[in-house]
Design an enzyme around this catalytic site. Structure first.
Site, PDB file in Angstrom:
ATOM      1  N   GLY A  31      -5.554   8.155  -3.437  1.00  0.00           N
ATOM      2  CA  GLY A  31      -4.156   8.510  -4.258  1.00  0.00           C
ATOM      3  C   GLY A  31      -3.639   9.675  -3.439  1.00  0.00           C
ATOM      4  N   LYS A  90       0.914  -1.097   0.070  1.00  0.00           N
ATOM      5  CA  LYS A  90      -0.039  -0.015  -0.074  1.00  0.00           C
ATOM      6  C   LYS A  90       0.829   1.240  -0.034  1.00  0.00           C
ATOM      7  CE  LYS A  90      -3.358  -1.191  -0.757  1.00  0.00           C
ATOM      8  NZ  LYS A  90      -3.532  -2.175  -1.755  1.00  0.00           N
ATOM      9  N   HIS A  97       6.881  -7.661  -2.324  1.00  0.00           N
ATOM     10  CA  HIS A  97       6.915  -6.760  -0.974  1.00  0.00           C
ATOM     11  C   HIS A  97       7.775  -7.296  -0.127  1.00  0.00           C
ATOM     12  CE1 HIS A  97       3.390  -4.691  -2.226  1.00  0.00           C
ATOM     13  NE2 HIS A  97       2.495  -5.225  -2.281  1.00  0.00           N
ATOM     14  N   THR A 144       2.805   0.500  -4.949  1.00  0.00           N
ATOM     15  CA  THR A 144       3.386  -0.382  -5.975  1.00  0.00           C
ATOM     16  C   THR A 144       2.672  -0.366  -7.330  1.00  0.00           C
ATOM     17  OG1 THR A 144       3.047  -1.734  -3.816  1.00  0.00           O
ATOM     18  CG2 THR A 144       3.819  -3.121  -5.755  1.00  0.00           C
ATOM     19  N   THR A 145       1.335  -0.397  -7.216  1.00  0.00           N
ATOM     20  CA  THR A 145       0.584  -0.425  -8.530  1.00  0.00           C
ATOM     21  C   THR A 145       1.109   0.654  -9.451  1.00  0.00           C
ATOM     22  OG1 THR A 145      -1.316  -1.083  -7.155  1.00  0.00           O
ATOM     23  CG2 THR A 145      -1.759  -0.779  -9.441  1.00  0.00           C
ATOM     24  N   TRP A 146       1.284   1.854  -8.838  1.00  0.00           N
ATOM     25  CA  TRP A 146       1.477   3.139  -9.642  1.00  0.00           C
ATOM     26  C   TRP A 146       2.994   2.898 -10.101  1.00  0.00           C
ATOM     27  CZ3 TRP A 146       2.328   8.455  -6.922  1.00  0.00           C
ATOM     28  CH2 TRP A 146       2.527   9.356  -7.772  1.00  0.00           C
ATOM     29  N   SER A 180      -4.452   3.105   4.083  1.00  0.00           N
ATOM     30  CA  SER A 180      -4.490   2.546   2.785  1.00  0.00           C
ATOM     31  C   SER A 180      -4.710   1.021   2.924  1.00  0.00           C
ATOM     32  CB  SER A 180      -3.679   2.869   2.032  1.00  0.00           C
ATOM     33  OG  SER A 180      -3.692   2.382   0.822  1.00  0.00           O
TER      34      SER A 180
HETATM   35  P1  PAP Z   1      -0.624  -3.073  -3.267  1.00  0.00           P
HETATM   36  O1  PAP Z   1       0.414  -2.980  -2.291  1.00  0.00           O
HETATM   37  O2  PAP Z   1      -1.765  -3.753  -2.862  1.00  0.00           O
HETATM   38  O3  PAP Z   1       0.035  -3.438  -4.573  1.00  0.00           O
HETATM   39  P2  PAP Z   1      -0.337  -0.184  -3.919  1.00  0.00           P
HETATM   40  O4  PAP Z   1      -0.368  -0.007  -5.123  1.00  0.00           O
HETATM   41  O5  PAP Z   1       1.032  -0.231  -3.403  1.00  0.00           O
HETATM   42  O6  PAP Z   1      -1.152  -1.488  -3.212  1.00  0.00           O
HETATM   43  O7  PAP Z   1      -1.092   0.935  -2.902  1.00  0.00           O
HETATM   44  C1  PAP Z   1      -2.374   1.469  -3.138  1.00  0.00           C
HETATM   45  C2  PAP Z   1      -2.353   2.870  -3.031  1.00  0.00           C
HETATM   46  O8  PAP Z   1      -1.765   3.480  -4.068  1.00  0.00           O
HETATM   47  C3  PAP Z   1      -3.518   3.521  -2.814  1.00  0.00           C
HETATM   48  O9  PAP Z   1      -3.593   4.468  -1.869  1.00  0.00           O
HETATM   49  P3  PAP Z   1      -4.970   5.156  -1.078  1.00  0.00           P
HETATM   50  O10 PAP Z   1      -5.544   3.850  -0.436  1.00  0.00           O
HETATM   51  O11 PAP Z   1      -4.251   5.923  -0.028  1.00  0.00           O
HETATM   52  O12 PAP Z   1      -5.685   5.943  -1.963  1.00  0.00           O
HETATM   53  C4  PAP Z   1      -4.184   4.088  -4.216  1.00  0.00           C
HETATM   54  O13 PAP Z   1      -5.114   4.856  -4.234  1.00  0.00           O
HETATM   55  C5  PAP Z   1      -2.658   4.381  -4.640  1.00  0.00           C
HETATM   56  N1  PAP Z   1      -2.483   4.457  -6.032  1.00  0.00           N
HETATM   57  C6  PAP Z   1      -2.592   3.398  -6.877  1.00  0.00           C
HETATM   58  N2  PAP Z   1      -2.626   3.785  -8.235  1.00  0.00           N
HETATM   59  C7  PAP Z   1      -1.816   5.318  -7.923  1.00  0.00           C
HETATM   60  C8  PAP Z   1      -1.831   6.315  -8.979  1.00  0.00           C
HETATM   61  N3  PAP Z   1      -1.546   6.157 -10.175  1.00  0.00           N
HETATM   62  N4  PAP Z   1      -1.212   7.550  -8.570  1.00  0.00           N
HETATM   63  C9  PAP Z   1      -1.180   7.904  -7.159  1.00  0.00           C
HETATM   64  N5  PAP Z   1      -1.693   6.734  -6.288  1.00  0.00           N
HETATM   65  C10 PAP Z   1      -2.044   5.583  -6.699  1.00  0.00           C
END
Ligand code: PAP
Length: 345
Positions: free
Chosen positions: A311, A93, A157, A96-98, A188
């Site tokens: 985000g 969280k 992770h 990672t996805t970004w 998150s």
């Molecule tokens: P994961 O560990 O399950 O892969 P991960 O992608 O690391 O999750 O984290 C998700 C967070 O990144 C979310 O944050 P939030 O709950 O505080 O909103 C998600 O919204 C945010 N996130 C995903 N994609 C993007 C992006 N393109 N730009 C900015 N934040 C992003």
């Protein structure tokens, strides 16, 4: 127009990174054949239940989800590195996805121009383009790694101390780490967990000060990659979610330089880095049909939309009392003391 999925036999002619699902196919993703022979190790490990449901064991100091441990053990023992491998790492969280989206779009920009209507990230979730490597080992799907053309783009992770030496100490591999302000990370995580297991925020919060969090203790996670980046800045790039949010174009330029695929002056003049930022932005990602529907994840299926929430920075104020925030800040500050890494403003 959707791109035709290359077959594994065609991958010999491709240059990585290519979308993982295109090369290996997603059709047998539900078939899990955990690697065998690790039961005796797992049975000796300390065990806890996080949120009363998710069984974790402490392995080499880190708290890992029960189902992932055979994969971690197998990854440590059986991973075959290749020159040019790129590993994206993060605590859960933290972006990672970004990071998966940005690294894939940056490294693959010659084959997949970011403004193209058929860019893989417009039809696949970023996790379908870049796999979690220990998940592949957990499911017994590690042979799929061989089907990927080089350079391979992979992620995990896992803490730095858990990585196989063949990767962590490999001068021909690069590691990109992204972390996030711990309170925002926790919030998150709670929203994410809630999508499959409704729970109170305080239940997740209370296990954190003792270090009992998925892939935690979070300070060990941070310090491992922080120190590795200081010792080997050419091999480990340390990114912070907040900085990327503030300066996304500069961050993509920095990422490209680190990965040895720098943008030319002409690329920058036509706005290529900005095109990648736009493609990977939460606004674009959230609006895509693929991210509004479907689910992915090996042991628990999380809706694609749960990877894209707000985000933003500072959302913790909506969930934590000032006392909770002070408590967590003090612990994190204490654990990071003297390292040069800090989250206090
Ligand atoms: P994961 O560990 O399950 O892969 P991960 O992608 O690391 O999750 O984290 C998700 C967070 O990144 C979310 O944050 P939030 O709950 O505080 O909103 C998600 O919204 C945010 N996130 C995903 N994609 C993007 C992006 N393109 N730009 C900015 N934040 C992003």
């Amino acid at each position: 127009m959707a791109m035709a999925a290359p077959t594994p036999s065609a991958s010999c002619c491709l240059v990585g990174p290519v979308p993982f699902n295109d090369v290996v196919g997603a059709e047998d993703d539900d078939r899990i054949t955990p690697p065998e022979g690790y039961g005796h190790i797992i049975s000796t490990l300390p065990t806890i239940g996080i949120l009363g449901r998710f069984v974790h064991h402490q392995y080499q100091g880190a708290w890992l989800l029960h189902e992932r441990i055979p994969g971690v053990l197998s990854f440590q023992r059986r991973f075959s590195p290749r020159p040019g491998d790129v590993l994206l790492t993060s605590p859960p969280k933290c972006g990672t996805t970004w990071l998966k989206a940005m690294a894939f779009a940056t490294m693959g920009r010659a084959a997949y121009p970011p403004t193209a209507a058929d860019h893989p990230l417009r039809r696949l979730n970023p996790h379908e383009c870049v796999p979690f490597i220990d998940d592949l080992f957990s499911a017994g799907h590690d042979a799929k790694l061989e089907a990927l053309p080089s350079p391979r783009l992979l992620s995990t992770h896992m803490q730095h101390s858990l990585l196989p030496a063949s990767l962590a100490e490999n001068p021909n591999a690069k590691i990109v780490y992204i972390c996030r302000e711990p309170k925002d990370m926790l919030v998150s995580m709670w929203h994410f967990a809630n999508t499959i297991h409704p729970c109170h925020f305080s239940d997740l919060f209370e296990s954190t000060p003792s270090g009992k969090s998925t892939d935690g203790p979070m300070w060990d996670h941070l310090l491992g990659y922080w120190r590795a980046s200081k010792a080997n800045p050419g091999r480990v790039l340390f990114l912070r979610y907040e900085e990327v949010l503030l300066n996304p174009v500069d961050s993509v330029i920095k990422l490209a330089q680190f990965l040895m695929v720098p943008f030319s002056a002409a690329d920058e003049a036509v706005g290529l880095p900005a095109d990648i930022v736009n493609l990977c932005s939460i606004k674009t990602m959230k609006g895509l049909q693929v991210n509004k529907t479907g689910a992915s994840g090996l042991f628990y299926k999380f809706p694609h939309e749960s990877y894209f929430r707000k985000g933003v920075t500072g959302d913790w104020v909506n969930h934590m009392t000032p006392e909770m925030a002070q408590r967590l800040d003090a612990i994190v500050e204490d654990k990071l003391y003297g390292s040069g890494l800090s989250f206090s403003s």
